[in-house]
Design a protein around this motif. Structure first.
Motif, PDB file in Angstrom:
ATOM      1  N   ASN A 236      53.101  22.877  -7.333  1.00 51.60           N
ATOM      2  CA  ASN A 236      53.379  22.586  -5.893  1.00 51.60           C
ATOM      3  C   ASN A 236      53.307  21.401  -5.623  1.00 51.60           C
ATOM      4  OD1 ASN A 236      52.237  24.192  -2.877  1.00 51.60           O
ATOM      5  ND2 ASN A 236      54.251  23.504  -3.483  1.00 51.60           N
TER       6      ASN A 236
ATOM      7  N   PHE B 265      48.677  29.926   9.200  1.00 52.45           N
ATOM      8  CA  PHE B 265      50.088  30.102   9.272  1.00 52.45           C
ATOM      9  C   PHE B 265      50.226  31.130  10.503  1.00 52.45           C
ATOM     10  CE2 PHE B 265      53.291  33.293   8.254  1.00 52.45           C
ATOM     11  CZ  PHE B 265      54.489  32.620   8.207  1.00 52.45           C
TER      12      PHE B 265
ATOM     13  N   PRO C 225      58.606  21.796  -3.401  1.00 51.92           N
ATOM     14  CA  PRO C 225      58.582  23.598  -3.040  1.00 51.92           C
ATOM     15  C   PRO C 225      59.489  24.138  -4.070  1.00 51.92           C
ATOM     16  CG  PRO C 225      60.360  21.889  -1.765  1.00 51.92           C
ATOM     17  CD  PRO C 225      59.522  20.899  -2.820  1.00 51.92           C
TER      18      PRO C 225
ATOM     19  N   ASP D  37      47.456  13.170  -3.309  1.00 51.89           N
ATOM     20  CA  ASP D  37      47.885  12.408  -2.040  1.00 51.89           C
ATOM     21  C   ASP D  37      49.174  11.420  -2.447  1.00 51.89           C
ATOM     22  OD1 ASP D  37      46.519  14.030  -0.378  1.00 51.89           O
ATOM     23  OD2 ASP D  37      44.824  12.824  -0.465  1.00 51.89           O
TER      24      ASP D  37
ATOM     25  N   GLU E 201      57.692  10.703  -0.329  1.00 49.33           N
ATOM     26  CA  GLU E 201      57.975  10.384   0.818  1.00 49.33           C
ATOM     27  C   GLU E 201      58.993   8.918   1.003  1.00 49.33           C
ATOM     28  OE1 GLU E 201      56.108   9.325   5.393  1.00 49.33           O
ATOM     29  OE2 GLU E 201      54.862  10.040   3.644  1.00 49.33           O
TER      30      GLU E 201
ATOM     31  N   TRP F 258      56.401  28.529   3.751  1.00 51.30           N
ATOM     32  CA  TRP F 258      55.748  27.546   4.467  1.00 51.30           C
ATOM     33  C   TRP F 258      54.729  26.836   3.627  1.00 51.30           C
ATOM     34  CZ3 TRP F 258      50.426  28.007   5.822  1.00 51.30           C
ATOM     35  CH2 TRP F 258      49.882  26.769   7.007  1.00 51.30           C
ATOM     36  N   CYS F 259      53.857  27.652   2.782  1.00 53.43           N
ATOM     37  CA  CYS F 259      52.904  27.103   1.756  1.00 53.43           C
ATOM     38  C   CYS F 259      53.696  26.050   0.938  1.00 53.43           C
ATOM     39  CB  CYS F 259      52.377  28.356   1.133  1.00 53.43           C
ATOM     40  SG  CYS F 259      51.166  29.180   2.205  1.00 53.43           S
TER      41      CYS F 259
ATOM     42  N   ARG G 132      44.331  29.451   5.117  1.00 53.00           N
ATOM     43  CA  ARG G 132      45.417  29.040   4.828  1.00 53.00           C
ATOM     44  C   ARG G 132      46.497  30.119   5.789  1.00 53.00           C
ATOM     45  NH1 ARG G 132      47.656  29.036  -0.922  1.00 53.00           N
ATOM     46  NH2 ARG G 132      47.683  31.036  -0.615  1.00 53.00           N
TER      47      ARG G 132
ATOM     48  N   ASP H 273      56.338  24.284   1.019  1.00 54.76           N
ATOM     49  CA  ASP H 273      56.797  23.047   1.810  1.00 54.76           C
ATOM     50  C   ASP H 273      55.629  22.260   2.437  1.00 54.76           C
ATOM     51  OD1 ASP H 273      59.424  24.101   1.717  1.00 54.76           O
ATOM     52  OD2 ASP H 273      59.241  24.834   3.678  1.00 54.76           O
ATOM     53  N   LYS H 274      54.544  22.868   2.488  1.00 52.20           N
ATOM     54  CA  LYS H 274      53.406  21.981   2.921  1.00 52.20           C
ATOM     55  C   LYS H 274      52.587  21.581   1.627  1.00 52.20           C
ATOM     56  CE  LYS H 274      54.164  22.340   7.252  1.00 52.20           C
ATOM     57  NZ  LYS H 274      54.913  21.091   8.062  1.00 52.20           N
ATOM     58  N   ARG H 275      52.783  22.375   0.543  1.00 54.77           N
ATOM     59  CA  ARG H 275      52.175  21.991  -0.675  1.00 54.77           C
ATOM     60  C   ARG H 275      50.586  22.431  -0.522  1.00 54.77           C
ATOM     61  NH1 ARG H 275      54.507  16.165  -3.408  1.00 54.77           N
ATOM     62  NH2 ARG H 275      56.346  16.621  -2.477  1.00 54.77           N
ATOM     63  N   LEU H 276      50.541  23.685  -0.132  1.00 55.59           N
ATOM     64  CA  LEU H 276      49.324  24.362   0.006  1.00 55.59           C
ATOM     65  C   LEU H 276      48.997  25.126  -1.029  1.00 55.59           C
ATOM     66  CD1 LEU H 276      49.396  24.750   4.166  1.00 55.59           C
ATOM     67  CD2 LEU H 276      48.262  22.852   2.714  1.00 55.59           C
TER      68      LEU H 276
END
Length: 393
Positions: free
Chosen positions: A243, A296, A247, A120, A127, A231-232, A292, A234-237
């Motif tokens: 990751n 999506f 991305p 986190d 950010e 998508w995964c 996940r 970009d969301k760091r999933l």
């Protein structure tokens, strides 16, 4: 005093009290902030009030020496985290100048890292750097956090890549165009330089830079699969430490595995199967990956599914959402939430806590049975990532 004058006065009180290790001054500052919050403040000043409140709690924790101790529960750290989170998510956050926004996000990332929430923290530093790519404290602390994170990764290649990015982030913090928010930054630069030298001795920087190939990976065979993978990313999933760097296509894989596990020969007499913890992990990993994809699907659905046609529902006038897509989203969150209790079973097995299976939950697995007191296995542990995953944080 006007609102601006009051904030300036409280800010000086916090700084002076911190320098003098004067806790009464910090308590007074927190009281004044509470009083100031009762006024009809502008959105910008509401954010600054939370930022100053976080600084006051940070100074109190510094005086109490909490930052240097491994504590599962700390009022000072919790209040600081709450204040920084309120500031970062306030609607007036975007009205602040970019320097102040970077300070808030960097402080929050530093605190997340301090309590064991390394992943986190990396996202929060990133950010801040999207606001100002040259903000030195975000760059330097990100490098320090990545260095610590690399030490937790079992895979040699991924650990080396994380260490390389830590090295590069620290170098950027010492570059001529780095922006420091304090005039006395030379001691900070010295700390960053020491970390750079340490990483340079531990990692062959040029060799790792040449082999990382972060832009090479599995894109997907169909348009839908490519959209899902992006998508995964970009969301760091993805369950892949790379990751957490961003991305990168090389991170489009769920390669996270357990490290080596040892058992005594007499630990499970007559049972020659793999340790049960491996099965727990595989089940949780598959459930996470499936949830996940359901999320999506639910979020990207734009058409009415044929299973929803002809379904008669009562209009309750409270605007609920009923559809296969919305049920997929709900199911994804239910599965994700259920993983917490499965983690509790893994914890019970790994630390050999011996709890009754019917009573195990994520909330109580850490505690002495029927008591609000941590088990000695955790209370005496200096494992910061474990602290970050616990029920307190």
């Amino acid at each position: 005093m006007s609102d601006d004058e009051a904030l300036e006065h409280i800010g000086r009180l916090i700084d002076d009290s911190c320098d003098a290790a004067f806790e009464r001054g910090l308590k007074r500052a927190l009281y004044l902030l509470d009083e100031l919050s009762k006024r009809p403040l502008s959105e910008e000043n509401e954010v600054l009030t939370e930022y100053f409140r976080a600084n006051a709690w940070a100074a109190r924790s510094q005086i109490a020496n909490i930052q240097q101790s491994c504590s599962w529960e700390s009022v000072e750290l919790q209040e600081e985290m709450l204040a920084l989170t309120r500031a970062a998510n306030h609607s007036g956050f975007t009205t602040l100048d970019k320097g102040r926004r970077c300070q808030i996000l960097t402080n929050r990332a530093n605190l997340l890292n301090r309590v064991g929430r390394s992943i986190d923290a990396i996202a929060c530093w990133d950010e801040a750097l999207r606001i100002d790519p040259h903000f030195a404290m975000a760059l330097g602390n990100r490098g320090s956090g990545l260095r610590d994170y690399a030490g937790m990764v079992d895979d040699d290649r991924e650990r080396a890549i994380l260490a390389l990015h830590a090295y590069e982030s620290l170098c950027k913090a010492m570059a001529p165009d780095a922006v420091y928010d304090t005039p006395n930054f030379k001691p900070i630069v010295t700390q960053f330089k020491d970390m750079v030298n340490e990483l340079g001795r531990a990692v062959n920087v040029d060799a790792v830079r040449a082999m990382q190939n972060l832009d090479q990976g599995e894109q997907g065979r169909s348009k839908v699969e490519r959209a899902y993978r992006q998508w995964c990313l970009d969301k760091r999933l993805f369950l892949c430490p790379l990751n957490d760097l961003g991305p990168y296509l090389a991170a489009a894989t769920d390669d996270l595995m357990l490290p080596g596990i040892r058992e005594r020969f007499d630990e499970r007499p007559g049972d020659y199967s793999p340790p049960p913890i491996i099965g727990f992990f595989s089940q949780m990993k598959q459930e996470y990956v499936s949830a996940r994809y359901m999320l999506f699907e639910g979020m990207s659905s734009t058409r009415v599914h044929f299973s929803d046609r002809g379904v008669t529902l009562t209009n309750t006038l409270d605007y609920p959402l009923y559809s296969l897509a919305s049920e997929r989203v709900r199911t994804a969150f239910r599965i994700a939430y259920s993983l917490l209790d499965k983690i509790a079973f893994l914890i019970d097995r790994y630390w050999k806590l011996g709890k009754e299976p019917a009573h195990i939950s994520f909330k109580n697995v850490w505690m002495v049975e029927n008591k609000q007191r941590l088990l000695s296995q955790f209370e005496e542990s200096n494992n910061w990532p474990l602290l970050g995953s616990g029920p307190i944080n």
